[in-house]
Design an enzyme around this catalytic site. Structure first.
Site, PDB file in Angstrom:
ATOM      1  N   GLU A 293       0.848  -1.269   0.024  1.00  0.00           N
ATOM      2  CA  GLU A 293      -0.056   0.116   0.064  1.00  0.00           C
ATOM      3  C   GLU A 293       0.672   1.586   0.095  1.00  0.00           C
ATOM      4  O   GLU A 293       0.575   2.148   0.756  1.00  0.00           O
ATOM      5  CB  GLU A 293      -1.063  -0.108   1.087  1.00  0.00           C
ATOM      6  CG  GLU A 293      -0.138  -0.019   2.652  1.00  0.00           C
ATOM      7  CD  GLU A 293       0.138  -1.300   3.043  1.00  0.00           C
ATOM      8  OE1 GLU A 293       0.555  -1.475   4.429  1.00  0.00           O
ATOM      9  OE2 GLU A 293       0.170  -2.361   2.291  1.00  0.00           O
ATOM     10  N   HIS A 317      -8.290  -3.889  -0.915  1.00  0.00           N
ATOM     11  CA  HIS A 317      -7.567  -4.239   0.256  1.00  0.00           C
ATOM     12  C   HIS A 317      -6.387  -2.972   0.291  1.00  0.00           C
ATOM     13  O   HIS A 317      -6.262  -2.162   1.405  1.00  0.00           O
ATOM     14  CB  HIS A 317      -6.910  -5.445   0.258  1.00  0.00           C
ATOM     15  CG  HIS A 317      -6.120  -5.740   1.791  1.00  0.00           C
ATOM     16  ND1 HIS A 317      -6.814  -6.138   2.764  1.00  0.00           N
ATOM     17  CD2 HIS A 317      -4.838  -5.454   1.749  1.00  0.00           C
ATOM     18  CE1 HIS A 317      -5.793  -6.331   3.929  1.00  0.00           C
ATOM     19  NE2 HIS A 317      -4.716  -5.911   3.301  1.00  0.00           N
ATOM     20  N   GLU A 318      -5.751  -2.700  -0.764  1.00  0.00           N
ATOM     21  CA  GLU A 318      -4.508  -1.721  -0.741  1.00  0.00           C
ATOM     22  C   GLU A 318      -5.092  -0.548  -0.698  1.00  0.00           C
ATOM     23  O   GLU A 318      -4.741   0.314  -0.069  1.00  0.00           O
ATOM     24  CB  GLU A 318      -3.732  -2.126  -2.204  1.00  0.00           C
ATOM     25  CG  GLU A 318      -3.166  -3.416  -2.334  1.00  0.00           C
ATOM     26  CD  GLU A 318      -2.647  -3.752  -0.920  1.00  0.00           C
ATOM     27  OE1 GLU A 318      -1.965  -3.332  -0.045  1.00  0.00           O
ATOM     28  OE2 GLU A 318      -2.453  -5.171  -0.548  1.00  0.00           O
ATOM     29  N   HIS A 321      -6.069   0.484   2.605  1.00  0.00           N
ATOM     30  CA  HIS A 321      -4.931   0.813   3.606  1.00  0.00           C
ATOM     31  C   HIS A 321      -4.645   2.511   3.294  1.00  0.00           C
ATOM     32  O   HIS A 321      -4.008   3.014   4.288  1.00  0.00           O
ATOM     33  CB  HIS A 321      -3.787   0.259   2.790  1.00  0.00           C
ATOM     34  CG  HIS A 321      -3.602  -1.177   3.804  1.00  0.00           C
ATOM     35  ND1 HIS A 321      -3.348  -1.235   5.007  1.00  0.00           N
ATOM     36  CD2 HIS A 321      -3.132  -2.254   3.168  1.00  0.00           C
ATOM     37  CE1 HIS A 321      -2.911  -2.464   5.335  1.00  0.00           C
ATOM     38  NE2 HIS A 321      -2.854  -3.111   4.015  1.00  0.00           N
ATOM     39  N   GLU A 340      -3.848  -4.208   9.625  1.00  0.00           N
ATOM     40  CA  GLU A 340      -4.493  -5.044   8.750  1.00  0.00           C
ATOM     41  C   GLU A 340      -5.661  -5.587   9.189  1.00  0.00           C
ATOM     42  O   GLU A 340      -6.679  -5.805   8.121  1.00  0.00           O
ATOM     43  CB  GLU A 340      -3.617  -6.270   8.628  1.00  0.00           C
ATOM     44  CG  GLU A 340      -2.252  -6.350   8.188  1.00  0.00           C
ATOM     45  CD  GLU A 340      -2.172  -5.422   6.577  1.00  0.00           C
ATOM     46  OE1 GLU A 340      -3.402  -5.565   6.000  1.00  0.00           O
ATOM     47  OE2 GLU A 340      -1.147  -5.318   6.232  1.00  0.00           O
ATOM     48  N   ASP A 395       8.217  -9.626  10.781  1.00  0.00           N
ATOM     49  CA  ASP A 395       7.533 -10.362   9.781  1.00  0.00           C
ATOM     50  C   ASP A 395       6.901 -11.732  10.426  1.00  0.00           C
ATOM     51  O   ASP A 395       5.937 -12.332   9.800  1.00  0.00           O
ATOM     52  CB  ASP A 395       8.742 -10.858   8.739  1.00  0.00           C
ATOM     53  CG  ASP A 395       9.005  -9.705   7.899  1.00  0.00           C
ATOM     54  OD1 ASP A 395       8.629  -8.664   7.873  1.00  0.00           O
ATOM     55  OD2 ASP A 395       9.834 -10.161   6.958  1.00  0.00           O
ATOM     56  N   TYR A 403      -4.679 -10.215  10.253  1.00  0.00           N
ATOM     57  CA  TYR A 403      -5.564  -9.771   8.953  1.00  0.00           C
ATOM     58  C   TYR A 403      -7.026 -10.157   9.389  1.00  0.00           C
ATOM     59  O   TYR A 403      -7.919  -9.592   9.605  1.00  0.00           O
ATOM     60  CB  TYR A 403      -5.058 -10.469   7.923  1.00  0.00           C
ATOM     61  CG  TYR A 403      -3.836  -9.938   7.294  1.00  0.00           C
ATOM     62  CD1 TYR A 403      -4.026  -9.179   6.105  1.00  0.00           C
ATOM     63  CD2 TYR A 403      -2.589 -10.365   7.697  1.00  0.00           C
ATOM     64  CE1 TYR A 403      -2.803  -8.702   5.280  1.00  0.00           C
ATOM     65  CE2 TYR A 403      -1.704  -9.641   7.041  1.00  0.00           C
ATOM     66  CZ  TYR A 403      -1.552  -8.992   5.907  1.00  0.00           C
ATOM     67  OH  TYR A 403      -0.395  -8.488   5.345  1.00  0.00           O
TER      68      TYR A 403
END
Length: 625
Positions: A293, A317-318, A321, A340, A395, A403
């Site tokens: 994003e 979705h992006e 953001h 998320e 990560d 999410y």
């Protein structure tokens, strides 16, 4: 010999600095508590904070390096004598102040996955620092692609992936989501290429190969982005369009032709789009994510170009953001769900508004399926919304928990308060906290004041604690049940009894099924099928040769589990050509369940690894050890 470094223009008047400083960098936009508690950045409270970046860079494809000078306007906190930036494998040439006077600096000892702290001594009147440096060939955020690795196979390509903490591998920066800054840049690339950034962008190549950029809204470092390649642009509306390699552009334009509708729909839900332009850049297949994003310029994987617009929820979705994540940001990576979870909720609301409740419920049902599967594989501590990632790579927190558990928490609030009240709360939340980074605890404070107390709704005593701080999924979690999936499940039952694949195709009109119905179908097939059953399904429905990456990836997993050999050449090709971690990890994980499969996976990986971004290869390296 031409110098690696060019001189840059520095602001010359204190008035310019003060004007910028007062307008863009109030204390309200800097979460001091988050900075002090961000275990993934060396920047700390009581030192100094960057407020604006001027970046002057030359991209060298032959050396696979960036040669640059980064100049920062800084805000010194009381009694601060140093500023500390995050770096990773950067070659620092020099550090000077606004008067071009050398500033003492040192790189501290490297720390695992965090890189090195760059500690710079400041004088009492230092307001600017300028760092000249070059990147390393192994810079983890940068992926240098040869012409053969691109769609058109004519020119090289470069793109960055900074999230979560990889910006420090291509620029010395305070790499914390709790620190925001504006930036401008000048970037030189070979004259047959165009440069793009997460900023106001050019729409066509020029003759000089030098491009200028400006990002006027403050962003965190993980949203810094750069790409350079043989790209062309075509607008979709006055404020949106698509960049892609020439051979990909028409397909991308068709796939994304509803982009302006998505933006308008998002605005109707939760307020004005505040970033000016919203463009999409379709990257080569090695991009490790579905999308990233980056403000004003979403990076997107070509795996969503299905030819039927069936995978464009990723674009929603992006786009979402732009409110949740870019506008209101998680203050630390322990708070990643604030990024998320909100975005998945927003994404599904966009898709519902555009394509109906049944469509969004199919998406939600697939999310629940994935969430339940991930809950079984993760350590209990990692199934909380609020994480503790100290000493770990952030990560590790990029799972379905952030999410999908985040989504179902917000959906649960919507169902308890009613959509009208919850929508008003979210719209106010995005507006009042714009350009700020917040912690989970701050969000709970806002939630209590502006939703729970405002409407005096009695929630179960441990409701927030169970969702946010307790592992697993609460028993009263919402359960989507789309009607179309009931039909799909009925088809599977009939198939397993005595119905042939051809009969199922006619009986259940599968020619009209959406991508999501096919994903549900393949995902819910029994774990064990014989070669006759698999071949019959494949002959009728064409799974092995499917050009839809989502459908193929779930079919490939079924094929691996059942050693369906006709699919293996296609799996090998898919693993070599596709860099999206969402697809790679499940397939490699399935392969290593047997010694024979693990051996084959390693052979394929040797061919595929050069095509993968560090984000993907680092995960697979660990998996195949």
């Amino acid at each position: 010999m031409k110098s690696f470094y060019r001189s840059i223009s520095l602001p010359t008047t204190l008035a310019v600095f003060i004007s910028f400083f007062s307008c863009q960098t109030s204390n309200d936009s800097i979460n001091m508590d988050a900075i002090n508690n961000d275990s993934h950045s060396f920047a700390r409270l009581g030192q100094s904070i960057i407020t604006h970046l001027n970046w002057d860079a030359r991209i060298d494809f032959n050396k696979k390096k960036i040669f640059a000078t980064a100049t920062y306007q800084i805000k010194k906190l009381p009694n601060a004598k140093i500023i500390v930036l995050d770096t990773k494998n950067l070659n620092i040439r020099s550090v000077v102040n606004g008067n071009n006077e050398t500033l003492p600096f040192e790189l501290l000892e490297p720390q695992h996955f965090l890189g090195q702290a760059l500690k710079i001594q400041l004088s009492s009147n230092t307001k600017l620092i300028s760092i000249t440096y070059e990147t390393n060939k192994s810079a983890e955020a940068l992926q240098w692609l040869s012409p053969q690795q691109t769609a058109d196979k004519t020119f090289p390509f470069l793109f960055t992936q900074s999230q979560a903490i990889l910006a420090r591998s291509w620029i010395p920066i305070q790499d914390s989501p709790g620190i925001r800054f504006t930036y401008d840049a000048k970037v030189e690339v070979p004259k047959n290429l165009i440069a793009l950034m997460s900023a106001n962008n050019p729409t066509k190549k020029n003759d000089s190969g030098i491009y200028n950029f400006k990002m006027e809204q403050p962003i965190p470092a993980y949203l810094l982005a750069l790409s350079a390649g043989d790209l062309v642009y075509k607008p979709i509306s006055d404020r949106s369009g698509v960049y892609a390699e020439p051979s990909v552009l028409d397909d991308a334009l068709y796939e994304f032709e509803d982009l302006e509708k998505m933006i308008s729909t998002a605005e109707s839900l939760y307020g004005e789009y505040k970033w000016g332009k919203y463009d999409l850049l379709v990257l080569p297949p090695s991009f490790p994510f579905g999308g990233m994003e980056n403000p004003k310029l979403t990076f997107a994987t070509p795996t969503i170009l299905a030819g039927d617009k069936s995978l464009t929820s990723l674009v929603a979705h992006e786009l979402a953001h732009s409110w949740s994540g870019n506008l209101v940001t998680n203050a630390t990576w322990d708070d990643f769900w604030l990024n998320e979870g909100f975005t998945v909720y927003f994404e599904y609301r966009i898709m519902e508004a555009l394509y109906g409740r049944e469509y969004s419920e199919m998406l939600a049902s697939l999310s629940m399926n994935g969430l339940k599967e991930e809950l079984e594989s993760l350590p209990a501590e990692d199934t909380r919304l609020k994480l503790n990632l100290k000493g770990r790579n952030p990560d590790d927190g990029m799972t379905s928990i952030a999410y999908d558990k985040g989504y179902f928490f917000l959906r649960s609030l919507e169902e308890k308060f009613g959509r009208e009240k919850f929508d008003l709360f979210l719209k106010t939340y995005f507006s009042q906290n714009a350009y700020q980074s917040i912690t989970t605890e701050k969000f709970i404070e806002i939630l209590n004041k502006q939703l729970i107390e405002e409407y005096q709704i009695d929630l179960p005593k441990d409701f927030l604690n169970e969702w946010i701080y307790t592992h697993g999924l609460p028993n009263d979690s919402p359960t989507p049940s789309p009607e179309k999936f009931k039909t799909v499940d009925k088809a599977i039952l009939q198939l397993l009894k005595n119905m042939t694949a051809s009969q199922m195709k006619d009986e259940f009109k599968t020619d009209q099924w959406s991508t999501h119905e096919w994903i549900q179908f393949v995902s819910e097939l029994p774990n064990q099928l014989d070669s006759v059953q698999l071949r019959s399904l494949d002959e009728v429905f064409g799974f092995t040769k499917s050009q839809n990456s989502e459908i193929f990836s779930v079919w490939a997993k079924v094929s691996i589990q059942n050693n369906y050999q006709p699919c293996y050449p296609y799996i090998e090709s898919f693993l070599i050509k596709t860099g999206r971690r969402k697809f790679l990890m499940p397939l490699y994980t399935a392969l290593i369940q047997t010694e024979e499969g693990k051996k084959w996976a390693k052979e394929v990986y040797k061919k595929a690894r050069p095509n993968y971004h560090y984000v993907a290869s680092s995960s697979i390296d660990e998996l195949l050890e």
